[in-house]
Design a protein around this motif. Structure first.
Motif, PDB file in Angstrom:
ATOM      1  N   GLU A  19       0.816  -1.210   0.000  1.00 19.36           N
ATOM      2  CA  GLU A  19       0.000   0.000   0.000  1.00 19.36           C
ATOM      3  C   GLU A  19       0.855   1.267   0.000  1.00 19.36           C
ATOM      4  O   GLU A  19       0.473   2.298  -0.573  1.00 19.36           O
ATOM      5  N   MET A  20       2.030   1.232   0.601  1.00 21.21           N
ATOM      6  CA  MET A  20       2.905   2.395   0.548  1.00 21.21           C
ATOM      7  C   MET A  20       3.487   2.577  -0.852  1.00 21.21           C
ATOM      8  O   MET A  20       3.598   3.705  -1.353  1.00 21.21           O
ATOM      9  N   THR A  21       3.859   1.476  -1.504  1.00 17.25           N
ATOM     10  CA  THR A  21       4.358   1.577  -2.876  1.00 17.25           C
ATOM     11  C   THR A  21       3.251   2.084  -3.794  1.00 17.25           C
ATOM     12  O   THR A  21       3.502   2.896  -4.705  1.00 17.25           O
ATOM     13  N   ARG A  22       2.048   1.654  -3.554  1.00 18.51           N
ATOM     14  CA  ARG A  22       0.893   2.131  -4.326  1.00 18.51           C
ATOM     15  C   ARG A  22       0.702   3.643  -4.146  1.00 18.51           C
ATOM     16  O   ARG A  22       0.403   4.360  -5.106  1.00 18.51           O
ATOM     17  N   ALA A  23       0.872   4.128  -2.934  1.00 14.03           N
ATOM     18  CA  ALA A  23       0.704   5.568  -2.677  1.00 14.03           C
ATOM     19  C   ALA A  23       1.739   6.374  -3.444  1.00 14.03           C
ATOM     20  O   ALA A  23       1.416   7.420  -4.048  1.00 14.03           O
ATOM     21  N   TYR A  24       2.999   5.933  -3.441  1.00 15.45           N
ATOM     22  CA  TYR A  24       4.027   6.650  -4.185  1.00 15.45           C
ATOM     23  C   TYR A  24       3.762   6.580  -5.690  1.00 15.45           C
ATOM     24  O   TYR A  24       4.086   7.520  -6.434  1.00 15.45           O
ATOM     25  N   ALA A  25       3.180   5.458  -6.160  1.00 13.75           N
ATOM     26  CA  ALA A  25       2.837   5.348  -7.581  1.00 13.75           C
ATOM     27  C   ALA A  25       1.799   6.394  -7.976  1.00 13.75           C
ATOM     28  O   ALA A  25       1.780   6.875  -9.116  1.00 13.75           O
ATOM     29  N   GLY A  26       0.930   6.763  -7.035  1.00 13.79           N
ATOM     30  CA  GLY A  26      -0.067   7.782  -7.329  1.00 13.79           C
ATOM     31  C   GLY A  26       0.557   9.128  -7.649  1.00 13.79           C
ATOM     32  O   GLY A  26       0.056   9.884  -8.486  1.00 13.79           O
ATOM     33  N   VAL A  27       1.664   9.450  -6.977  1.00 10.29           N
ATOM     34  CA  VAL A  27       2.364  10.704  -7.266  1.00 10.29           C
ATOM     35  C   VAL A  27       2.983  10.648  -8.653  1.00 10.29           C
ATOM     36  O   VAL A  27       2.923  11.613  -9.430  1.00 10.29           O
ATOM     37  N   LEU A  28       3.574   9.508  -9.014  1.00  9.92           N
ATOM     38  CA  LEU A  28       4.197   9.390 -10.333  1.00  9.92           C
ATOM     39  C   LEU A  28       3.146   9.387 -11.436  1.00  9.92           C
ATOM     40  O   LEU A  28       3.325  10.041 -12.473  1.00  9.92           O
ATOM     41  N   ALA A  29       2.049   8.665 -11.242  1.00 10.11           N
ATOM     42  CA  ALA A  29       1.048   8.513 -12.295  1.00 10.11           C
ATOM     43  C   ALA A  29       0.105   9.691 -12.387  1.00 10.11           C
ATOM     44  O   ALA A  29      -0.606   9.838 -13.386  1.00 10.11           O
ATOM     45  N   ASP A  30       0.043  10.517 -11.368  1.00 12.46           N
ATOM     46  CA  ASP A  30      -0.902  11.645 -11.302  1.00 12.46           C
ATOM     47  C   ASP A  30      -2.339  11.140 -11.467  1.00 12.46           C
ATOM     48  O   ASP A  30      -3.154  11.740 -12.169  1.00 12.46           O
ATOM     49  N   ARG A  31      -2.614  10.037 -10.809  1.00  7.52           N
ATOM     50  CA  ARG A  31      -3.980   9.510 -10.759  1.00  7.52           C
ATOM     51  C   ARG A  31      -4.129   8.821  -9.406  1.00  7.52           C
ATOM     52  O   ARG A  31      -3.350   7.917  -9.073  1.00  7.52           O
ATOM     53  N   ILE A  32      -5.077   9.245  -8.610  1.00 13.96           N
ATOM     54  CA  ILE A  32      -5.198   8.679  -7.272  1.00 13.96           C
ATOM     55  C   ILE A  32      -6.633   8.206  -7.033  1.00 13.96           C
ATOM     56  O   ILE A  32      -7.588   8.845  -7.493  1.00 13.96           O
ATOM     57  N   PRO A  33      -6.751   7.086  -6.326  1.00 18.36           N
ATOM     58  CA  PRO A  33      -5.650   6.181  -5.985  1.00 18.36           C
ATOM     59  C   PRO A  33      -5.300   5.278  -7.157  1.00 18.36           C
ATOM     60  O   PRO A  33      -6.145   4.991  -8.006  1.00 18.36           O
ATOM     61  N   VAL A  34      -4.068   4.843  -7.227  1.00 16.38           N
ATOM     62  CA  VAL A  34      -3.652   3.830  -8.199  1.00 16.38           C
ATOM     63  C   VAL A  34      -4.123   2.464  -7.689  1.00 16.38           C
ATOM     64  O   VAL A  34      -3.812   2.087  -6.552  1.00 16.38           O
ATOM     65  N   GLU A  35      -4.880   1.762  -8.517  1.00 15.24           N
ATOM     66  CA  GLU A  35      -5.365   0.443  -8.121  1.00 15.24           C
ATOM     67  C   GLU A  35      -4.346  -0.609  -8.541  1.00 15.24           C
ATOM     68  O   GLU A  35      -4.125  -0.831  -9.735  1.00 15.24           O
ATOM     69  N   THR A  36      -3.722  -1.251  -7.573  1.00 12.82           N
ATOM     70  CA  THR A  36      -2.776  -2.311  -7.911  1.00 12.82           C
ATOM     71  C   THR A  36      -3.534  -3.565  -8.315  1.00 12.82           C
ATOM     72  O   THR A  36      -4.592  -3.864  -7.777  1.00 12.82           O
ATOM     73  N   MET A  91      11.204   5.688  -7.422  1.00 18.82           N
ATOM     74  CA  MET A  91      10.530   5.667  -8.721  1.00 18.82           C
ATOM     75  C   MET A  91      11.459   6.152  -9.807  1.00 18.82           C
ATOM     76  O   MET A  91      12.351   6.989  -9.585  1.00 18.82           O
ATOM     77  N   THR A  92      11.273   5.574 -10.977  1.00 22.28           N
ATOM     78  CA  THR A  92      11.887   6.039 -12.216  1.00 22.28           C
ATOM     79  C   THR A  92      10.740   6.454 -13.130  1.00 22.28           C
ATOM     80  O   THR A  92       9.564   6.329 -12.741  1.00 22.28           O
ATOM     81  N   PRO A  93      11.015   6.914 -14.329  1.00 21.08           N
ATOM     82  CA  PRO A  93       9.893   7.273 -15.206  1.00 21.08           C
ATOM     83  C   PRO A  93       8.964   6.107 -15.516  1.00 21.08           C
ATOM     84  O   PRO A  93       7.798   6.336 -15.885  1.00 21.08           O
ATOM     85  N   ASP A  94       9.426   4.852 -15.362  1.00 23.38           N
ATOM     86  CA  ASP A  94       8.602   3.703 -15.735  1.00 23.38           C
ATOM     87  C   ASP A  94       8.217   2.811 -14.572  1.00 23.38           C
ATOM     88  O   ASP A  94       7.307   1.994 -14.703  1.00 23.38           O
ATOM     89  N   LEU A  95       8.907   2.895 -13.453  1.00 24.16           N
ATOM     90  CA  LEU A  95       8.730   1.941 -12.366  1.00 24.16           C
ATOM     91  C   LEU A  95       8.567   2.637 -11.030  1.00 24.16           C
ATOM     92  O   LEU A  95       9.105   3.721 -10.815  1.00 24.16           O
ATOM     93  N   VAL A  96       7.849   1.961 -10.138  1.00 24.58           N
ATOM     94  CA  VAL A  96       7.826   2.329  -8.727  1.00 24.58           C
ATOM     95  C   VAL A  96       8.191   1.071  -7.957  1.00 24.58           C
ATOM     96  O   VAL A  96       7.539   0.021  -8.111  1.00 24.58           O
ATOM     97  N   VAL A  97       9.236   1.156  -7.152  1.00 24.24           N
ATOM     98  CA  VAL A  97       9.754  -0.026  -6.464  1.00 24.24           C
ATOM     99  C   VAL A  97       9.815   0.258  -4.970  1.00 24.24           C
ATOM    100  O   VAL A  97      10.415   1.256  -4.541  1.00 24.24           O
ATOM    101  N   GLY A  98       9.207  -0.639  -4.183  1.00 27.33           N
ATOM    102  CA  GLY A  98       9.252  -0.524  -2.737  1.00 27.33           C
ATOM    103  C   GLY A  98      10.060  -1.663  -2.136  1.00 27.33           C
ATOM    104  O   GLY A  98       9.933  -2.814  -2.562  1.00 27.33           O
TER     105      GLY A  98
END
Length: 840
Positions: A558-575, A650-657
């Protein structure tokens, strides 16, 4: 003579009790005879006991002592009524009655021993009759047994369509008469029930034949149950081994034969029998082992499947192909004996090659991901039948993640008292590309990426600063790093020092606790909680000031998902882990929907947050996560007493926790989020970016459905030090060397005395070196200078030798090894081959 007593019945007045004085009582005689019978029984018991103990003398004495009794009893039984009463006191009998033979009742009364013997003989018959009647009265209905489907069969595919795992019980499609190949029916009948079409459900001849062969063989070698009996046992009865169940099985077999045709019985049996490896029914078995429906089975394939029903778990070809092949040969010979096929056809079938088309064994590390998607699949489509899951898992990234985690923990875990780690890699849209739930699934199935709730530490500051940026703060805003008190709480910095005035960007990058606490107090803890909820955090978040420093317990996913929301600019990101689910029909049962337009972060606040995240890696606590030529942002997190260490980047393509810690919540040796977690992130991302750019790594993989050519060469075969080699003197090497080398160790070769060290390989001696020498024996190797570093790359049959050795677990990669060699070593670690088989 005294007068008669008026109260006493007189002789001859019709009362059967009438008798004269001194007349013998017949009831007393009966009691005397019964007592004599008891004495006789005791004497016989003594005789039997004496014989069993071998005490002949005691037995003879008992017999001599009982002889007068025998004579007395015999005389009493044979004595006529006149001997026991005077003639004038016995009523006259009708001559016809006197001449009639005594009935059975009288005979048994006169011979109690005979009565006891007959009763003993009749008792088993009565008990057997009672058992048959009881079994009949409790007979279950046909088809009344609830077949336990177990977990439905799942065939699991990676994101590119490669099948890499199976789970559950395969059921296949019900077979119809049109789908039943003649040779399949003949094979089953020949090996299981030769007289299937001639008996009436119970084959007495087959029972006697089985009993004879079992007795001659000294054990159970052949069963006597017919196909009909096996069918009713599978569909109507339990599998308990009792006499009642066998009787009910026979009764139901007779009933089935009277209500169903032979062909329907055979089809029903083939559709329900177990064929091993989780396959129930012939169609499921055909698809499980040969990748085709039952209708397409060849004669040798049909013979192999027919041979499995006797011992499916033991003979399943996925685990005992040799045993299954031998059993298939027996089936073919039986078919020849029954006239189903000719000897020539049997020989031709034996000569054919049987190829299994089964998914490979599940790679151990993927089981954490499989546990998760199996539950998700049940929630999405809770329907019966076999299904195929197209998942989001990238097998190359998964293998890389497992190898990176294992490599770091093996190298530094013991020294730093870090026993466990977890990793999650997401795409920007929330697809789970890789998941490591722990160090070893076989040791612990607990998924630390999705199930473990641990304090987030400074990782939680993402929500604090984002809340501030949305309310007018900026990275350039300045707060004072100084001692503060909020209620009874006095937050401290990790170094117990204070910097004074600092911009928020710097405070975030250096993870200053007092500044985060002041921001949370200013915007309000409820506002921070609301931001975390918008980004997808579902765990309990207490409304307390310490929440700003991550006192709440959360999961890595869930924490990795939260950071993905910042990168994707869509919240929440559904894993999600499943792209699609397919069943037996042409239409998919489920397709993951395209993400809908939802809430977004305010543009300015998102930009400021991304800038702050990048500052952490550029010059803050996350410097250890920097990757050359790739923009990286992220945040570290460390909890009190070093119990938990986090890094989500995060990189432009990945979010890694990444999380590192111990299951017992014990402290590590000063491991912070910028230490092991950041290093694991860096190792993973720098090679994952190369793999993603190529689309797929060109390296051996046991998880592939279509193995790379290099996999044929693995496992590595080799030998020990070659005779005449000079391991202590490295010769000058020209631009290129060809020849058949000797092996010094798995990283060092000798060409006619000239020593060549393989680039990026730390050689191993002993058994691994001997195996490599056997593999290279009389095979030419070509070595040339490596383009990426100083050293030599050697090739054999077009394949890179160092990569083959590392992928087979024949050596360790050096710290300076190129990325493709490090990836090969990580593959071997994840698949536990070679030297990694014994490593923990």
């Amino acid at each position: 003579m005294p007068p008669p007593d008026p109260q006493r019945p007189q002789a001859g007045d019709g009362d059967p009790r009438a008798r004269t004085e001194g007349e013998p009582d017949p009831r007393a005689a009966a009691r005397e005879a019964a007592a004599a019978a008891k004495i006789l029984g005791r004497q016989l018991g003594l005789l039997a006991a004496g014989a069993a103990r071998g005490a002949g003398r005691r037995a003879r004495r008992a017999a001599e002592g009982s002889a007068p009794l025998f004579r007395t009893l015999g005389e009493r039984l044979r004595r006529p009524a006149a001997d026991t009463a005077p003639a004038d006191r016995v009523p006259a009998l009708d001559p016809a009655l006197r001449s009639a033979p005594p009935g059975w009742g009288a005979r048994l009364r006169r011979r109690p021993v005979l009565a006891v013997g007959l009763a003993l003989l009749a008792l088993p018959i009565v008990l057997a009759a009672g058992l048959v009647i009881s079994s009949f009265l409790t007979l279950p209905p046909l088809g009344g047994a609830a077949l336990d489907p177990g977990q439905r069969a799942l065939t699991v595919e990676a994101d590119d369509g490669r099948a890499f795992a199976t789970r559950g019980a395969f059921r296949g499609q019900p077979l119809t008469a049109a789908d039943l190949p003649p040779h399949l029916a003949q094979a089953i009948i020949a090996i299981e029930d030769r007289r299937f079409y001639s008996h009436w459900g119970i084959d007495l001849r087959g029972l006697m034949r089985a009993a004879w062969r079992n007795a001659a063989g000294g054990g159970v070698r052949e069963g006597g149950s017919t196909i009909t009996q096996q069918y009713v046992r599978l569909t109507s009865l339990t599998q308990e081994k009792t006499l009642r169940r066998k009787i009910q099985e026979a009764l139901l077999a007779l009933r089935v034969e009277s209500e169903m045709t032979k062909d329907k019985i055979l089809l029903g049996y083939l559709n329900t029998a177990y064929f091993g490896a989780g396959a129930y029914g012939i169609d499921a078995a055909a698809r499980r082992y040969f990748g085709k429906g039952a209708k397409a089975l060849t004669l040798p394939e049909a013979a192999m499947l027919a041979g499995l029903v006797r011992a499916p778990s033991q003979l399943a070809p996925t685990r005992n192909f040799g045993g299954a092949k031998e059993r298939a040969d027996v089936v073919l010979q039986t078919m020849v004996e029954t006239g189903a096929i000719t000897p020539e056809a049997a020989d031709a079938a034996r000569a054919q090659t049987i190829t299994l088309r089964t998914p490979p064994e599940t790679p151990p590390g993927t089981n954490y991901f499989l546990d998760m998607v199996a539950g998700e699949a049940k929630r999405l489509t809770d329907t019966g039948g076999d299904v195929t899951l197209r998942t989001t898992l990238n097998l190359d990234l998964q293998s890389l993640a497992e190898g990176v985690v294992a490599r770091r923990l093996d190298a530094e875990g013991a020294k730093k008292k870090a026993g466990q780690s977890a990793l999650v890699a997401l795409s920007k849209d929330g697809a789970i590309l890789a998941m490591v739930g722990g160090r070893d699934y076989e040791d612990s199935q607990f998924n630390r990426a999705t199930q473990a709730k641990r304090q987030a530490g400074s990782l939680f500051k993402l929500f604090v600063y984002l809340s501030a940026y949305e309310r007018g703060y900026a990275p350039e805003s300045v707060l004072v790093d100084q001692p503060i008190q909020i209620g009874d709480w006095e937050p401290q910095n990790s170094n117990n020092r204070f910097r004074g005035p600092v911009p928020l960007r710097t405070a975030f990058a250096l993870s200053i606790n007092t500044v985060a606490a002041q921001i949370a107090d200013a915007v309000g803890v409820p506002a921070v909680i609301e931001t975390a909820r918008r980004l997808g955090v579902q765990s309990d978040l207490p409304n307390v000031p310490s929440l700003a420093l991550g006192s709440a317990e959360v999961t890595l996913l869930e924490m990795t998902r939260a950071y993905a929301g910042v990168l994707a600019d869509r919240i929440p990101v559904e894993t999600f882990g499943i792209h699609a689910i397919r069943g037996g029909g042409p239409q998919p049962l489920y397709v993951h929907p395209e993400p809908k337009g939802g809430a977004v972060l305010p543009g300015d606040s998102r930009t400021m947050m991304l800038d702050s995240l990048q500052a952490v890696v550029e010059g803050g606590t996350g410097k250890g996560a920097r990757v050359a030529n790739i923009p990286v942002g992220g945040k570290t997190g460390t909890t009190q007493d070093y119990r938990d260490a986090w890094f989500v980047g995060m990189t432009p393509d990945l979010v890694v926790g990444v999380w590192v810690g111990n299951d017992d919540n014990s402290s590590m040796n000063r491991v912070s989020g910028g230490d092991l977690p950041a290093a694991i992130f860096r190792d993973f991302v720098q090679r994952a970016s190369v793999q993603m750019a190529k689309g797929r790594a060109k390296r051996p993989s046991a998880a592939r459905a279509d193995p790379a050519p290099a996999q044929v060469a693995a496992p590595v075969q080799g030998t020990g030090p070659a005779q005449g080699a000079a391991p202590n003197k490295e010769a000058a090497v020209g631009p290129e060397i060809h020849g058949v080398p000797d092996v010094i160790d798995t990283g060092t070769l000798a060409f006619r005395g000239r020593v060549v060290r393989l680039l990026g390989v730390e050689g191993e001696g002993g058994t691994l070196a001997r195996q490599l020498a056997r593999y290279l024996r009389r095979r030419e190797v070509a070595c040339a200078p490596a383009a990426e570093a100083q050293g030599l790359r050697c090739r054999i049959d077009g394949d890179d030798l160092a990569s083959l050795i590392l992928a087979a677990g024949g050596a360790r990669a050096s710290d300076a090894a190129p990325p493709d060699l490090l990836a090969a070593e990580e593959q071997a670690r994840s698949e536990r081959v070679g030297l990694w088989r014994r490593a923990r």
